[in-house]
Design a protein around this motif. Structure first.
Motif, PDB file in Angstrom:
ATOM      1  N   PRO A 130      41.654  40.805  35.965  1.00  0.00           N
ATOM      2  CA  PRO A 130      41.074  39.484  36.192  1.00  0.00           C
ATOM      3  C   PRO A 130      39.608  39.588  36.565  1.00  0.00           C
ATOM      4  N   HIS A 142      36.552  39.237  38.624  1.00  0.00           N
ATOM      5  CA  HIS A 142      36.459  39.257  40.086  1.00  0.00           C
ATOM      6  C   HIS A 142      35.872  37.944  40.588  1.00  0.00           C
ATOM      7  N   GLN A 159      45.018  40.010  49.039  1.00  0.00           N
ATOM      8  CA  GLN A 159      44.711  40.992  47.998  1.00  0.00           C
ATOM      9  C   GLN A 159      45.989  41.518  47.346  1.00  0.00           C
ATOM     10  N   VAL A 204      47.314  39.087  44.888  1.00  0.00           N
ATOM     11  CA  VAL A 204      46.598  39.114  43.605  1.00  0.00           C
ATOM     12  C   VAL A 204      47.132  40.242  42.726  1.00  0.00           C
ATOM     13  N   GLN A 248      49.119  40.005  39.177  1.00  0.00           N
ATOM     14  CA  GLN A 248      48.638  40.706  37.996  1.00  0.00           C
ATOM     15  C   GLN A 248      49.753  41.551  37.370  1.00  0.00           C
ATOM     16  N   LEU A 307      48.360  34.040  38.795  1.00  0.00           N
ATOM     17  CA  LEU A 307      47.308  35.026  39.058  1.00  0.00           C
ATOM     18  C   LEU A 307      46.000  34.334  39.419  1.00  0.00           C
ATOM     19  N   GLU A 308      45.653  33.297  38.674  1.00  0.00           N
ATOM     20  CA  GLU A 308      44.426  32.562  38.988  1.00  0.00           C
ATOM     21  C   GLU A 308      44.512  31.933  40.380  1.00  0.00           C
ATOM     22  N   ALA A 363      46.316  33.034  42.912  1.00  0.00           N
ATOM     23  CA  ALA A 363      46.216  34.096  43.916  1.00  0.00           C
ATOM     24  C   ALA A 363      44.777  34.555  44.093  1.00  0.00           C
ATOM     25  N   MET A 364      44.019  34.619  42.990  1.00  0.00           N
ATOM     26  CA  MET A 364      42.616  35.009  43.093  1.00  0.00           C
ATOM     27  C   MET A 364      41.819  33.982  43.886  1.00  0.00           C
ATOM     28  N   HIS A 402      42.648  34.389  47.516  1.00  0.00           N
ATOM     29  CA  HIS A 402      41.999  35.571  48.084  1.00  0.00           C
ATOM     30  C   HIS A 402      40.532  35.292  48.385  1.00  0.00           C
ATOM     31  N   LYS A 403      39.859  34.639  47.453  1.00  0.00           N
ATOM     32  CA  LYS A 403      38.450  34.297  47.687  1.00  0.00           C
ATOM     33  C   LYS A 403      38.314  33.375  48.896  1.00  0.00           C
ATOM     34  N   TRP A 440      37.233  45.740  48.219  1.00  0.00           N
ATOM     35  CA  TRP A 440      37.551  44.357  47.924  1.00  0.00           C
ATOM     36  C   TRP A 440      36.847  43.355  48.814  1.00  0.00           C
TER      37      TRP A 440
END
Length: 511
Positions: free
Chosen positions: A44, A46, A313, A316, A320, A385-386, A388-389, A392-393, A503
């Motif tokens: 993905p 970052h 993290q 994510v 993935q 996945l999107e 989770a990203m 995380h951000k 990360w």
């Protein structure tokens, strides 16, 4: 060559051909597997977080680094820095009785069980079977129309070849889920410790404020008795008496309000410890809790210890891996099977050597039309996945904001505490002078009451500022993912940042 020899050779060749034909599907599956590879899950993009060059509360501008995950580092018994044995006892009781911790531990146990289940799918499956059936037709032992009894007993073994990485990626996803749950348990533990400390410190502050109000109430009641005697003697007007009575009643109301806050905080503390609020008590404070000093040079890489960021993290990476699982569903599944045992139309002959039976096989399955189910599953995996990203951000941004908030609060509260202390000293001196002048008849009672109200207000504000400093210190410890005590000092000193990897862009040293 004779005709008999030629016929025998022909029959032997035919037998080999028939055997080869029977093994053709298995050979085709293995050849197909050799030509195909494990589906590659695209990395993905970052979700980069714009990192400032320094905290706004810093006086210098050290360079930022990229920190590797360090959630396994010790946090130390940071609550002991407050030098309060009662607080230490409460935190230790919460570690075993808090219900949120128990729920998080149960979720971790569930995630570990799911991991073992996912790993078990990659191992050969062995089972025993036995049965008796009465059948007629081509599927019986004799193949005739007369019903016959067939008894079987044996062992069955199956093993799915993980040719396209579906099972391994499912196992990886389960392992990352377990890691995320473990990090969330650590996060819950830190949250509970911080909540216990902050609630306890607020309770002590309210108790101190209640004692201060009671001290003022005693002084007002003494003034009221003096004013009543002077009013009865005709030395003061009724207005002076009414003013003192008003101050006494208002102060009593404030004392009751603080008592109510004590009850609420004590009940909240009982829930945090997992105990019944009825009858729950907190021993008297041995002394005023110390205000831990933030040592210079605590590395900003301690942010990498934050378990909530580590959990995000791991989520994510698990999402993935599940994209890869969804992609592998497009490829064939090859399962090797085998069985061995006994089969006989007579129960008495079931376990004779002549009744032995065995078989091996290979099953290749590939859905041809599923109505778009696999495509929908892959699309859903990518959407997760999107998500989770993004989570995380957001967690990283929250980590920086919380540290920034607490550092700014501590810096400003230090200056506020110094100014408030000067105000307390001045107000106390003003009350002493007003009381002396009032007893000598030089000022009115109104001026004395104003001086006492000002002193009480400033002393209460000083207590509130100190409590805010203590709770902000706990908030900073929580924002950094733990303390900086002796247990954690060695790990922090050895936590060298990993430049160019990891990360989380870590903060500069906290000063």
């Amino acid at each position: 060559m004779s005709a008999d020899s030629l016929m025998a050779s022909f029959d032997s060749s035919a037998v080999h051909v028939r055997r080869a034909v029977r093994l053709l599907p298995l050979a085709a599956a293995l050849v197909l597997a050799g030509c195909m590879g494990t589906p590659v899950v695209p990395q993905p993009a970052h979700a980069g977080v714009p990192v400032p060059t320094r905290f706004s509360t810093e006086t210098t501008s050290p360079l930022w680094t990229t920190a590797a995950p360090a959630e396994a580092q010790p946090r130390g018994a940071w609550w002991q820095s407050f030098a309060d044995p009662i607080l230490t006892d409460l935190v230790e009781r919460a570690a075993t009785g808090n219900t949120s911790l128990q729920e998080a531990a149960a979720r971790l146990a569930e995630a570990r069980a799911l991991l073992r289940s996912a790993d078990a799918n990659r191992a050969p499956q062995l089972g025993a079977s036995t049965g008796v059936a009465r059948q007629a037709g081509a599927n019986t032992a004799s193949g005739g129309p007369v019903p016959a009894t067939l008894a079987t007993a044996g062992l069955n073994v199956s093993y799915e070849l993980d040719l396209f990485g579906r099972l391994s990626q499912a196992s990886d996803a389960a392992r990352l889920d377990a890691q995320a749950r473990e990090a969330l348990l650590q996060s819950t533990r830190l949250m509970v410790q911080a909540d216990v400390a902050q609630t306890y410190l607020q309770l002590r502050a309210v108790q101190a404020e209640r004692a201060l109000v009671q001290e003022s109430l005693d002084a007002y009641q003494g003034t009221l008795r003096l004013t009543q005697r002077r009013y009865q003697a005709g030395d003061v007007a009724e207005l002076d008496l009414a003013r003192v009575q008003t101050e006494v009643a208002a102060t009593e109301s404030e004392a009751l309000a603080l008592e109510r806050q004590q009850v609420l905080l004590r009940n909240a503390l009982a829930v945090l410890l997992g105990e019944v609020a009825t009858g729950f008590t907190v021993p008297p404070a041995p002394a005023d809790a110390a205000l831990p000093a933030i040592p210079a040079g605590v590395p900003g890489t301690v942010l990498a210890r934050r378990p909530d960021v580590s959990a995000a993290q791991a989520a994510v990476l698990a999402a993935q891996a599940r994209v890869g699982v969804a992609q592998a569903a497009w490829f064939p599944a090859v399962t090797l099977t085998g069985n061995g045992g006994f089969a006989s139309p007579e129960l008495g002959d079931l376990f004779k050597w002549s009744a032995r039976s065995w078989g091996i096989g290979a099953l290749l399955s590939l859905p041809i039309f599923d109505g778009g189910q696999r495509a929908a599953q892959e699309e859903g995996a990518r959407a997760r996945l999107e998500g989770a990203m993004a989570a995380h951000k957001g967690q990283v941004l929250t980590a920086f904001r919380e540290v920034e908030d607490q550092l700014g609060a501590l810096r400003l509260l230090a200056g506020q505490a110094e100014a408030q202390e000067r105000a307390v000293q001045s107000a106390r001196r003003a009350t002493q002078l007003s009381d002396s002048r009032y007893r000598n008849g030089l000022v009115s009672q109104l001026e004395l009451l104003d001086a006492r109200r000002s002193e009480l207000r400033n002393r209460r504000q000083a207590l509130q500022v100190r409590t805010a400093q203590q709770t902000a210190t706990v908030g900073l410890i929580r924002a950094l993912g733990g303390g900086w005590g002796e247990d954690a000092s060695g790990a922090l000193a050895s936590a060298a940042p990993v430049v160019g990897g990891g990360w989380l862009a870590a903060a500069p040293p906290v000063r």
